[in-house]
Design a protein around this motif. Structure first.
Motif, PDB file in Angstrom:
ATOM      1  N   MET A  86       0.724  -1.236  -0.029  1.00 15.51           N
ATOM      2  CA  MET A  86      -0.103   0.059   0.071  1.00 15.51           C
ATOM      3  C   MET A  86       0.800   1.444   0.152  1.00 15.51           C
ATOM      4  O   MET A  86       2.003   1.040   0.633  1.00 15.51           O
ATOM      5  CB  MET A  86      -1.034   0.217   1.119  1.00 15.51           C
ATOM      6  N   THR A  87       0.420   2.324  -0.849  1.00 18.07           N
ATOM      7  CA  THR A  87       1.035   3.482  -0.801  1.00 18.07           C
ATOM      8  C   THR A  87       0.122   4.667  -0.445  1.00 18.07           C
ATOM      9  O   THR A  87      -0.918   4.670  -0.947  1.00 18.07           O
ATOM     10  CB  THR A  87       1.836   3.610  -2.284  1.00 18.07           C
ATOM     11  N   THR A 125       4.464  -0.973   3.474  1.00 16.05           N
ATOM     12  CA  THR A 125       3.724   0.525   3.509  1.00 16.05           C
ATOM     13  C   THR A 125       4.524   1.468   3.219  1.00 16.05           C
ATOM     14  O   THR A 125       5.301   1.873   4.070  1.00 16.05           O
ATOM     15  CB  THR A 125       2.633   0.694   4.561  1.00 16.05           C
ATOM     16  N   ARG A 176       8.915   4.421   4.525  1.00 17.09           N
ATOM     17  CA  ARG A 176       8.067   3.376   5.096  1.00 17.09           C
ATOM     18  C   ARG A 176       7.514   3.575   6.205  1.00 17.09           C
ATOM     19  O   ARG A 176       8.264   4.369   7.221  1.00 17.09           O
ATOM     20  CB  ARG A 176       8.873   1.902   5.148  1.00 17.09           C
TER      21      ARG A 176
END
Length: 226
Positions: free
Chosen positions: A1-2, A98, A179
């Protein structure tokens, strides 16, 4: 996920209400959300604010809105603690995959390619965190009482500017990528191996005054005309 994280306070001493000020007819916060969406790299775009008008604009632009607590919305409040609070408040898992990108509304000349390039440095595992920088050839001085001294060159060996052996860059506050696990463990958006994407000077204006706003908008108008 970003995830894209866009902080947008309602108050500002340098340029009042700057985050809703119209830039080429578009509120700065809306422009930030739009450019983030155009990059195509985010699963979520989150605007963190303490202001009703900003929240309304952000929702209409397609972003999620998270209201910040008062102690994290002052002039002296740092953004990194706000990011960490937001991660916890949203219940986002700070796993090793992430990635979050911090995008200030006050960098209106940022383009989607700058976002993609900066996020990619972290996404590909080349670096633990990354940011955008602009090269500078300024002769810098510091003050100590009534005296001044140079900090990045020796006046006795001064060369023509184009022949100085510059190796200096400054943050333009356009994009930061990291991150979640790293900011939660270090308390800082920049940690570990830090990479950078360089941007041109004419796209590296960070707005905090009316003069900076006018210069950035003038540049944008020229670019729009081709």
């Amino acid at each position: 996920m970003t995830i894209a994280f866009i902080p947008a306070r309602g108050g500002s001493k340098g340029l009042p209400r700057k985050n809703v000020r119209l830039f080429l007819g578009e509120p700065l916060v809306e422009r930030a959300v739009r450019i983030a969406a155009e990059s195509g790299v985010f699963n979520r775009i989150i605007v963190n604010t303490d202001d009703e008008e900003i929240a309304s604009i952000a929702v209409k632009a397609g972003a999620e809105v998270l209201r910040r607590p008062e102690d994290l919305g002052t002039d002296v409040a740092e953004v990194d603690p706000l990011i960490m609070w937001s991660i916890k408040e949203l219940g986002i898992s700070a796993d090793e995959m992430t990635i979050m990108a911090l995008l200030y509304c006050t960098a209106p000349l940022r383009e989607s390619r700058d976002i993609k390039a900066t996020v990619k440095l972290v996404e590909d595992g080349l670096f633990d965190s990354a940011l955008t920088l602009v090269e500078t050839s300024d002769y810098l001085w510091e003050r100590n009482g009534d005296l001044f001294r140079p900090t990045n060159y020796d006046p006795r060996t001064r060369a023509a500017r184009q022949h100085e052996r510059w190796n200096q860059y400054k943050e333009n506050k356009a994009v930061y990528a990291f991150r979640l696990r790293d900011i939660m463990s270090s308390g800082c958006r920049l940690s570990g191996r830090i990479g950078a994407v360089t941007m041109d000077l004419d796209r590296s204006i960070d707005i905090d005054t009316i003069e900076e706003f006018q210069i950035a908008e003038a540049i944008a108008k020229i670019k729009a005309q081709g």
